[in-house]
Each structure stands twice: as structure tokens, then as C-alpha cells.
Design a protein around this motif. Structure first.
Motif, PDB file in Angstrom:
ATOM      1  N   ARG A   8      -2.376   9.611  56.161  1.00  0.00           N
ATOM      2  CA  ARG A   8      -3.297  10.306  55.262  1.00  0.00           C
ATOM      3  C   ARG A   8      -2.652  10.341  53.880  1.00  0.00           C
ATOM      4  O   ARG A   8      -1.587  10.942  53.721  1.00  0.00           O
ATOM      5  CB  ARG A   8      -3.579  11.720  55.767  1.00  0.00           C
ATOM      6  N   PRO A   9      -3.269   9.719  52.877  1.00  0.00           N
ATOM      7  CA  PRO A   9      -2.671   9.692  51.532  1.00  0.00           C
ATOM      8  C   PRO A   9      -2.378  11.101  51.032  1.00  0.00           C
ATOM      9  O   PRO A   9      -3.199  12.010  51.174  1.00  0.00           O
ATOM     10  CB  PRO A   9      -3.741   9.005  50.678  1.00  0.00           C
ATOM     11  N   GLY A  10      -1.195  11.277  50.448  1.00  0.00           N
ATOM     12  CA  GLY A  10      -0.824  12.609  50.000  1.00  0.00           C
ATOM     13  C   GLY A  10      -0.140  12.670  48.652  1.00  0.00           C
ATOM     14  O   GLY A  10       0.134  13.763  48.144  1.00  0.00           O
ATOM     15  N   ILE A  11       0.131  11.497  48.048  1.00  0.00           N
ATOM     16  CA  ILE A  11       0.827  11.478  46.767  1.00  0.00           C
ATOM     17  C   ILE A  11      -0.023  10.743  45.736  1.00  0.00           C
ATOM     18  O   ILE A  11      -0.454   9.607  45.953  1.00  0.00           O
ATOM     19  CB  ILE A  11       2.206  10.791  46.886  1.00  0.00           C
ATOM     20  N   LEU A  12      -0.244  11.392  44.602  1.00  0.00           N
ATOM     21  CA  LEU A  12      -0.945  10.779  43.483  1.00  0.00           C
ATOM     22  C   LEU A  12       0.035   9.964  42.648  1.00  0.00           C
ATOM     23  O   LEU A  12       1.247  10.212  42.683  1.00  0.00           O
ATOM     24  CB  LEU A  12      -1.608  11.862  42.634  1.00  0.00           C
ATOM     25  N   PRO A  13      -0.439   8.999  41.864  1.00  0.00           N
ATOM     26  CA  PRO A  13       0.465   8.143  41.090  1.00  0.00           C
ATOM     27  C   PRO A  13       1.320   8.946  40.119  1.00  0.00           C
ATOM     28  O   PRO A  13       0.881   9.971  39.580  1.00  0.00           O
ATOM     29  CB  PRO A  13      -0.488   7.204  40.338  1.00  0.00           C
ATOM     30  N   PRO A  14       2.567   8.514  39.874  1.00  0.00           N
ATOM     31  CA  PRO A  14       3.422   9.199  38.887  1.00  0.00           C
ATOM     32  C   PRO A  14       2.897   8.993  37.478  1.00  0.00           C
ATOM     33  O   PRO A  14       2.090   8.087  37.226  1.00  0.00           O
ATOM     34  CB  PRO A  14       4.786   8.532  39.086  1.00  0.00           C
ATOM     35  N   GLY A 110      -4.087  15.391  47.910  1.00  0.00           N
ATOM     36  CA  GLY A 110      -2.686  15.101  47.655  1.00  0.00           C
ATOM     37  C   GLY A 110      -2.180  15.772  46.393  1.00  0.00           C
ATOM     38  O   GLY A 110      -2.899  16.521  45.722  1.00  0.00           O
ATOM     39  N   VAL A 111      -0.933  15.477  46.036  1.00  0.00           N
ATOM     40  CA  VAL A 111      -0.294  16.093  44.875  1.00  0.00           C
ATOM     41  C   VAL A 111       0.444  15.034  44.064  1.00  0.00           C
ATOM     42  O   VAL A 111       0.845  13.993  44.573  1.00  0.00           O
ATOM     43  CB  VAL A 111       0.704  17.195  45.290  1.00  0.00           C
ATOM     44  N   ASN A 112       0.625  15.331  42.792  1.00  0.00           N
ATOM     45  CA  ASN A 112       1.554  14.588  41.947  1.00  0.00           C
ATOM     46  C   ASN A 112       2.932  15.224  42.142  1.00  0.00           C
ATOM     47  O   ASN A 112       3.070  16.454  42.084  1.00  0.00           O
ATOM     48  CB  ASN A 112       1.094  14.691  40.486  1.00  0.00           C
ATOM     49  N   LEU A 113       3.960  14.422  42.396  1.00  0.00           N
ATOM     50  CA  LEU A 113       5.268  14.982  42.726  1.00  0.00           C
ATOM     51  C   LEU A 113       5.838  15.832  41.597  1.00  0.00           C
ATOM     52  O   LEU A 113       6.429  16.890  41.844  1.00  0.00           O
ATOM     53  CB  LEU A 113       6.246  13.867  43.093  1.00  0.00           C
ATOM     54  N   HIS A 186       2.732   8.212  49.685  1.00  0.00           N
ATOM     55  CA  HIS A 186       3.309   9.041  50.742  1.00  0.00           C
ATOM     56  C   HIS A 186       4.643   9.584  50.256  1.00  0.00           C
ATOM     57  O   HIS A 186       5.415   8.885  49.589  1.00  0.00           O
ATOM     58  CB  HIS A 186       3.508   8.216  52.008  1.00  0.00           C
ATOM     59  N   CYS A 187       4.931  10.849  50.566  1.00  0.00           N
ATOM     60  CA  CYS A 187       6.202  11.476  50.181  1.00  0.00           C
ATOM     61  C   CYS A 187       7.164  11.486  51.356  1.00  0.00           C
ATOM     62  O   CYS A 187       6.796  11.925  52.458  1.00  0.00           O
ATOM     63  CB  CYS A 187       5.957  12.902  49.704  1.00  0.00           C
ATOM     64  N   VAL A 188       8.371  11.015  51.117  1.00  0.00           N
ATOM     65  CA  VAL A 188       9.435  11.048  52.130  1.00  0.00           C
ATOM     66  C   VAL A 188      10.733  11.475  51.448  1.00  0.00           C
ATOM     67  O   VAL A 188      11.184  10.814  50.522  1.00  0.00           O
ATOM     68  CB  VAL A 188       9.631   9.674  52.798  1.00  0.00           C
ATOM     69  N   PRO A 189      11.341  12.578  51.873  1.00  0.00           N
ATOM     70  CA  PRO A 189      12.673  12.918  51.371  1.00  0.00           C
ATOM     71  C   PRO A 189      13.736  12.131  52.140  1.00  0.00           C
ATOM     72  O   PRO A 189      13.681  12.042  53.364  1.00  0.00           O
ATOM     73  CB  PRO A 189      12.787  14.424  51.649  1.00  0.00           C
ATOM     74  N   TRP A 190      14.701  11.574  51.406  1.00  0.00           N
ATOM     75  CA  TRP A 190      15.777  10.801  52.017  1.00  0.00           C
ATOM     76  C   TRP A 190      17.047  11.636  52.009  1.00  0.00           C
ATOM     77  O   TRP A 190      17.497  12.118  50.980  1.00  0.00           O
ATOM     78  CB  TRP A 190      15.971   9.483  51.268  1.00  0.00           C
ATOM     79  N   PHE A 191      17.642  11.808  53.201  1.00  0.00           N
ATOM     80  CA  PHE A 191      18.781  12.697  53.387  1.00  0.00           C
ATOM     81  C   PHE A 191      20.076  11.968  53.714  1.00  0.00           C
ATOM     82  O   PHE A 191      21.099  12.629  53.923  1.00  0.00           O
ATOM     83  CB  PHE A 191      18.491  13.684  54.526  1.00  0.00           C
TER      84      PHE A 191
END
Length: 292
Positions: A8-14, A110-113, A186-191
Motif C-alpha cells: 500500500r503506497p505510503g510515501i509521497l515524493p520528496p 501517505g506522508v511526505n517524509l 514506501h518507508c523503510v528504516p535501516w538499522f
């Protein structure tokens, strides 16, 4: 065992033209704290954490869900005890940023980061605040790895291809598949990273990606600084001086610098000299004055 996630799309373009802090400006200064030469060979800030779905299998709240996962990692590796915010808290966070109304799919946009992180800077997420954030040069692997090492996570926006959904459902590493169509943001945090792979969290699971995948599909990356990560002296656990970044944030926003100025290490009081040594020194000086 296969999974059954449907993206499901969740990130808008930067929006590259918007003012923001850039982490690279704070990795090239003259002080030793700002000139880390090379990132470690490997970093792991995701092991031992049970990451929730946060509704992202039904709603495009991957950005706020990623923030919830960042809180978990920051508290575990910054404070020694994992704090997990609730799904209701994450969904309310999503609604406040995007206007999402539960049960109304037309509002699930969705959201803009950058908007999300600016909102997080002013409002807590389950009691956890960020005090600053900065953009990472996502085209520079060394900076990406330094950012993970120094700040626990890089929150990324990915132009997710269909192949990534397929690979996730099949428990495979994200890698480039030629001709795969783009599904959306899509948002993914990298740890973490190591052995040629990056480790992130999405859809309640740790997911690895190759350098080729990062280079082709990751479009933006951000670090956040929280009280969960800072020590009382205004430095991260790895010793990076963040006061200058706080000063730049203050100049950008007009708000006070949220990061305390590091205090110099007090000079220890010299131990009293040995009494016999004092007597010898005094006697020698007396003889000198008397010409003896």
C-alpha cells in the motif's frame, strides 16, 4: 513459509528544494568529533526486537510505522530497554500528519517524509520526541553507513518495485530485477549493514537489501536525534558532537538550540605533594638564597 503482504503506497515524493539540514555538513568539520574516517565494517541495531506491523498491512502508514520501529531501536540500543508504542498511537500519528480517517480509504494518501519528521519534532510519538533531523546523502554509501552507526537508523523513502513485494513474501533479499514495475513510495528504516547487505524493517520483519537495490530504488534518507539516544553531555553514545547541528537547526527554524552545549572536562585538582618532598624543595630554595 510464504507471506501474503500486498503493498500500500505510503510515501509521497520528496521535495528537494525545501530547506533542510544535511548530515554531510556535520561530518566534515575540523574537530575530531566531526571527522569520522570510515564506518565500521558492520552495525546491528535491530537484533532482539519484536517489531509490530502497526497496521501497515491494511493502511499506507509505513512512515509512522517506521517511526515506531525507530523508537524501539533507539530505546533498546540507546537506553538499554525497548519501548514499544501502540498501534493506535501510530495510526493517530498518521492521521494527524496526513488527514487519514480510519475506514475512509480515500484519505489513506501517505506522508511526505520531511513533513512527517517536522511534525515529529513538534509532537511526541507515544512520549518519544525527536529534537532534530537531517538528510543523508543517500548516493554516498559511506555516509549512509556512518549515519546508521552514529544515529541508530536511517529512515528511507523507497520507490518500491513489484519484485520487492515478491521477494519479501518469499523471504528473499531485496535485489534488482530488471523490468520490475514501480508500485509506489514506501518507508523503510535501516538499522544495520554488513557482508554487502543492509538490514531494515518493514511489515513487522527484518528485511535485507543489496547495495545494487539501495542504489537503484532508495530515493531519500534521514537521521533523527532523540533524547533516547543523547547522553546528558549532548553527544551521541559514539561521541559525535551534535551541538553544531542544533545550532544550524536553530538558525533554520528560529527555535532555540535543542541540544545542550557539551561541557569541558574539569581539570583534576593536583594531588598534594609529598610532605618530605616539600621540605626538600623548601630547604633547597633556602640554601640558594643564603648562597650555601
Amino acid at each position: 513459509m510464504t507471506r501474503n503482504i500486498s503493498f500500500r503506497p505510503g510515501i509521497l515524493p520528496p521535495e528537494p528544494g525545501r530547506p533542510r539540514l544535511r548530515l554531510s555538513d556535520f561530518l566534515t568539520g575540523e574537530t575530531p568529533e566531526r571527522t569520522p574516517q570510515q564506518p565500521p565494517a558492520e552495525v546491528d541495531y535491530e537484533s532482539g526486537i519484536d517489531f509490530p506491523m502497526y497496521g501497515n498491512d491494511e493502511v499506507g502508514d509505513c512512515g509512522p510505522a517506521g517511526c515506531g520501529h525507530v523508537v524501539q531501536s533507539l530505546t533498546k540500543y540507546g537506553q538499554g530497554k525497548t519501548a514499544t508504542v501502540t498501534e493506535d498511537t501510530v495510526l493517530a500519528f498518521y492521521s494527524a500528519i496526513s488527514g487519514y480517517v480510519p475506514g475512509d480509504p480515500s484519505t489513506d494518501v501517505g506522508v511526505n517524509l520531511q513533513d512527517m519528521l517536522e511534525y515529529w519534532r513538534k509532537h511526541d510519538l507515544g512520549g518519544h520526541e525527536i529534537i532534530a533531523f537531517a538528510e543523508v546523502d543517500i548516493s554516498n554509501p559511506a555516509e549512509v553507513q556512518l549515519a546508521i552507526d552514529l544515529f541508530d537508523a536511517v529512515i528511507t523513502g523507497i520507490n518500491l518495485p513489484q519484485s520487492a513485494e515478491d521477494q519479501f513474501n518469499a523471504h528473499k533479499v531485496w535485489d534488482v530485477v530488471r523490468g520490475s514495475r514501480i508500485l509506489g513510495g514506501h518507508c523503510v528504516p535501516w538499522f544495520g549493514y554488513g557482508n554487502g547487505l543492509y538490514q531494515g524493517v518493514t511489515w513487522a520483519a527484518v528485511q535485507a537489501m543489496t547495495e545494487a537495490f539501495r542504489k537503484k530504488y532508495v530515493g531519500e534518507g534521514w537521521i533523527v536525534i532523540t533524547k533516547d539516544w543523547l547522553k546528558a553531555n549532548g553527544k551521541s553514545p559514539t561521541g559525535l558532537d551534535l551541538y553544531g547541528l542544533g545550532q544550524a537547526l536553530a538558525e533554520l527554524t528560529g527555535d532555540p538550540n535543542p541540544i545542550p552545549k557539551p561541557q569541558p572536562t574539569p581539570t583534576p585538582t593536583p594531588a598534594p605533594a609529598d610532605v618530605d618532598e616539600q621540605l626538600v624543595t623548601a630547604f633547597t630554595a633556602w640554601r640558594t638564597t643564603k648562597g650555601l
